[in-house]
Design an enzyme around this catalytic site. Structure first.
Site, PDB file in Angstrom:
ATOM      1  N   THR A  30       0.810  -0.815  -0.328  1.00  0.00           N
ATOM      2  CA  THR A  30      -0.356   0.160  -0.431  1.00  0.00           C
ATOM      3  C   THR A  30       0.732   1.139  -0.186  1.00  0.00           C
ATOM      4  OG1 THR A  30      -1.591  -1.221   1.269  1.00  0.00           O
ATOM      5  CG2 THR A  30      -1.446   1.277   1.826  1.00  0.00           C
ATOM      6  N   ASP A  46      -4.272   4.511  -1.553  1.00  0.00           N
ATOM      7  CA  ASP A  46      -5.020   4.466  -2.412  1.00  0.00           C
ATOM      8  C   ASP A  46      -5.726   3.160  -2.468  1.00  0.00           C
ATOM      9  OD1 ASP A  46      -2.388   2.538  -1.882  1.00  0.00           O
ATOM     10  OD2 ASP A  46      -2.609   0.964  -3.276  1.00  0.00           O
ATOM     11  N   LYS A  62      -9.151   1.244   2.081  1.00  0.00           N
ATOM     12  CA  LYS A  62      -7.992   0.919   2.872  1.00  0.00           C
ATOM     13  C   LYS A  62      -8.094   2.174   4.034  1.00  0.00           C
ATOM     14  CE  LYS A  62      -4.519  -0.830  -0.426  1.00  0.00           C
ATOM     15  NZ  LYS A  62      -3.306  -0.437  -0.941  1.00  0.00           N
ATOM     16  N   GLY A  76      -0.280  -3.744   5.463  1.00  0.00           N
ATOM     17  CA  GLY A  76       0.052  -4.519   5.491  1.00  0.00           C
ATOM     18  C   GLY A  76      -1.283  -5.396   5.115  1.00  0.00           C
ATOM     19  N   SER A 158       4.981  -0.297   1.378  1.00  0.00           N
ATOM     20  CA  SER A 158       5.231  -0.074   0.413  1.00  0.00           C
ATOM     21  C   SER A 158       5.744   0.604  -0.634  1.00  0.00           C
ATOM     22  CB  SER A 158       4.974  -2.019  -0.858  1.00  0.00           C
ATOM     23  OG  SER A 158       3.556  -1.187  -0.833  1.00  0.00           O
ATOM     24  N   ASP A 195       4.754   2.361  -7.069  1.00  0.00           N
ATOM     25  CA  ASP A 195       5.618   1.387  -6.410  1.00  0.00           C
ATOM     26  C   ASP A 195       4.609   0.877  -6.700  1.00  0.00           C
ATOM     27  OD1 ASP A 195       5.110   0.036  -4.089  1.00  0.00           O
ATOM     28  OD2 ASP A 195       3.725   0.084  -3.160  1.00  0.00           O
ATOM     29  N   SER A 198       1.047  -0.720  -5.295  1.00  0.00           N
ATOM     30  CA  SER A 198       0.115   0.694  -5.048  1.00  0.00           C
ATOM     31  C   SER A 198       0.176   1.104  -6.619  1.00  0.00           C
ATOM     32  CB  SER A 198       0.350   1.437  -4.100  1.00  0.00           C
ATOM     33  OG  SER A 198       0.855   1.249  -3.445  1.00  0.00           O
TER      34      SER A 198
END
Lengths: 261, 216, 241
Positions: A30, A46, A62, A76, A158, A195, A198
């Protein structure tokens, strides 16, 4: 017995040694951020959820509500972030009812960290907790092992490095609400583009002092899919019907009734 | 260690650690706690403005090093015990606080990675006190204490430059120089230098930015 | 002054740490080859990754190697490049030794098998696909496993999203699991050659779909098309998240 059951731990340990891999939990690789501004605080995330390299959900949520004005963003293990926020959210409401006071962010944070510490990191929840309470706006984070941090701007997941790069270069004291929202959304976008864990959309939740929290689901949608080159509609009958059976699950009675006008 | 050694030195995977430079120094009017502000997860700086100086009672504070989660949990429990102690018996001594820290760290040595310095000012004796509680859970009363990964670099400096009964300014200066060097040579330490001054006057917080402490 | 030991002294490792060098890595990406009646296409995305990072959004991996043959080795990019370089070199020597004779698809395939199997116990970590026209001018696609086993096929997807694309291809190119309506599954839908436009449409949909569901696929799509007139390139943007 209260709490989680570890009954299957030894069995799973045995199964792993017999080369059958353990099932992998969906991890929200995430990008999540939290930003404080003049008169409030906001969090953003995201919406990509992954199972290894596969995108499990293109538009998952999220951002979780702990209480009407305390929200948290989770990174996580998806199941853990949801379960732990639901649990603490539930306890916060009971606590609020019994104390007859509005819930506080520090209370939620303390409950979260004590719960996570008890499970020594086995509950893989990394959360950014934010909200307004009678003591003002607050922004904090909890890690799976139970450590907490406080800050004016935070990022986790991340994509946190990409997001933090944006926050570190553009955050300043005394941001207006609108400035903070676009900064947070830009930070999430940095995660979305750079990333691989995401992607998809940006969700935002703004919590201002003296106002209801504003949950802006899909605040930005920079990843709308282009239309496909052609239709893949099959002609009726393309799939062969090999067998047909109809099960009557109830008896049907018909009755004609005349209705007078 | 006699072949029976518990692996108390490892951090759990992905755990946030305070690869730290911390110290506490007694001086004429009381005691000063000092720390850098860096928190790391592997090579990433998870927080560059961390507050590692934690209140467990009005004038009893601690410096935390090791696992962030463990030290925060321990400090929270100690704070709870001291609150309880206060309502039962009145203001606790620094030694009492250190003893509670010790009990928790010693009894749970196999599950904790926490190196803590407890420092407090006793309003009755008008004295500052420092107790060091390293990894195994032993207690060491000292005139000053240093700990954390960065402390390795300043044992010599501190030993040469520490003086009994310094003034507040002298002490702040001594700590600023010490922590500056610890931060300079230890990659896991950095950010700002935070200090907490405990005297009969009360509690005072100080912050020193890199621009200042790097060019002493 | 008594001194207290720092954590420094207790930094002992009870279990030995194993240090080893892993010569392989996975650079993601996916490729797709389809043979038509008188043409063949080989397409690949242009994203280059390691783990959760994008190294490049435009790093082509499908190449015109000459003699109307196009090639791509997808997987570990360094090995892919090495294999490609060795094959191009091999082709050059083939021309030198055989008076500029054009290399046929079947000969190219056999040659690549030799290159791959030559490293049987330290393989090129790649899924290789070549496309071109056979000696009869018919479209042809050959695909290889990392150690050289190969097969001529109508279509083949390789790389990260191969498992996502291949079933789609089976259904849309070879009409698998499709029946003629009204025959009660007695008669399979008849296969036919697709036109270039139809194939390009399938390729684009395959890649946009793979981009949606695979994190290592995206950024750009480069399609190389071989006909008797030579090799043509097309490029389409893909999503960058």
């Amino acid at each position: 017995m209260a709490g989680l059951s570890f009954d299957n731990y030894q069995r799973n340990q045995f199964l792993t040694s017999k080369n059958s891999a353990q099932p992998k939990a969906t991890s929200t690789g995430t990008t999540i951020v939290g930003v404080k501004f003049e008169g409030g605080v906001l969090i953003a995330a995201d919406t990509r959820s992954t199972q290894g390299p596969i995108v499990a959900d293109k538009n998952c949520a999220k951002l979780h509500r702990i209480s009407p004005r305390i929200w948290c963003a989770g990174a996580g293990t998806a199941a853990d972030t949801e379960a732990v926020t639901a649990l603490i959210g539930s306890n916060i409401e009971l606590h609020s009812l019994s104390t007859r006071r509005q819930p506080r962010v520090v209370t939620a944070l303390q409950m979260l960290k004590q719960h996570l510490f008890e499970y020594q990191g086995h509950i893989g929840a990394y959360l950014i907790v934010a909200g307004v309470d009678p003591t003002g706006p607050h922004l904090m984070s909890v890690q799976a092992h139970g450590s907490t941090d406080v800050g004016y701007y935070l990022s986790l997941g991340s994509g946190s490095l990409a997001a933090m790069a944006v926050l570190e270069s553009r955050w300043r004291e005394g941001l207006t609400k609108d400035e903070a929202v676009s900064l947070a959304a830009d930070a999430i976008e940095a995660g979305i583009w750079n990333d691989l864990g995401s992607g998809s959309n940006v969700d935002v939740c703004v919590m201002e002092v003296g106002k209801d929290a504003a949950y802006l689901r899909n605040y930005r949608t920079p990843n709308v899919r282009e239309p496909k080159q052609q239709s893949y509609k099959f002609a009726r009958g393309t799939t062969a019907v090999l067998k047909e059976s109809i099960i009557n699950v109830c008896d049907i009675e018909e009755q004609e009734v005349e209705i007078q006008a | 260690m006699n072949g029976i050694q518990v692996d108390i030195n490892h951090l759990k995977k992905g755990e946030v650690s305070l690869g730290t430079s911390i110290m506490a120094v007694t001086f004429k009017d009381g005691v000063i706690l000092g720390a850098d502000s860096r928190t790391t997860t592997g090579a990433y700086i998870a927080n560059r403005v961390t507050d590692k100086l934690t209140r467990v009672h009005d004038k009893i504070w601690c410096c935390r090093s090791g696992s962030a989660a463990d030290t925060q949990a321990v400090a929270d429990i100690v704070q709870y015990h001291l609150d309880l102690y206060t309502s039962n018996y009145g203001t606790p001594s620094t030694e009492t606080a250190a003893s509670i820290f010790k009990t928790i760290c010693y009894e749970n040595k196999d599950g904790l990675s926490a190196g803590i310095i407890v420092a407090g000012f006793d309003d009755k004796t008008k004295k500052g006190e420092v107790f060091s509680i390293p990894l195994g859970g032993s207690v060491h009363k000292q005139d000053y204490a240093i700990a954390g990964s960065g402390s390795a670099f300043i044992y010599g400096y501190c030993d040469k430059n520490y003086k009994h009964d310094m003034s507040k300014d002298e002490t702040v200066n001594f700590m600023k120089h010490s922590l500056s060097q610890a931060i300079k040579w230890d990659g896991s330490s950095g950010g700002v230098i935070r200090m907490v001054v405990l005297t009969k006057e009360g509690v005072e917080r100080l912050v020193f930015y890199p621009d200042e402490y790097e060019n002493l | 002054m008594n001194t207290v030991a720092s954590e420094y002294s207790s930094e002992v490792q009870s279990t030995p740490i194993e240090h080893s060098f892993n010569p392989y890595s996975d650079n993601g990406g996916t490729i797709l080859g389809i043979a038509g009646e008188d043409f063949a296409v080989l397409a690949g995305d242009t994203r280059h990754t390691t783990d959760y990072s994008i190294n490049s959004r435009y790093e082509p991996k499908v190449f015109d190697v000459g003699d109307n043959i196009i090639m791509s080795a997808n997987g570990f990019a360094a090995d892919g490049e090495a294999l490609l370089k060795r094959f191009k070199n091999s082709l050059k020597w083939y021309h030198f030794d055989n008076n500029e004779k054009k290399l046929s698809m079947s000969a190219a395939a056999r040659n690549i098998q030799q290159l791959l199997y030559g490293k049987r116990f330290f393989p090129y970590y790649v899924h290789t696909i070549i496309a071109g026209l056979d000696e009869d001018g018919k479209g042809s696609v050959f695909s290889f496993d990392p150690v050289g086993s190969y097969e001529r096929e109508q279509c083949r997807a390789g790389g990260a999203a191969a498992s996502l694309i291949m079933p789609f291809l089976d259904n849309q190119v070879n009409f698998k699991n499709q029946y003629v309506p009204g025959t009660d599954g007695k008669e399979k839908r008849h296969i036919k050659f697709l036109t270039v436009d139809e194939v390009v449409r399938l390729v684009r949909d395959a890649f946009t779909s793979a981009t949606e569901r695979h994190i290592h696929v995206g950024d750009g799509l480069e399609i190389l098309i071989v006909t008797k007139d030579g090799v043509r390139k097309e490029f389409y943007e893909l999503k960058r998240d």
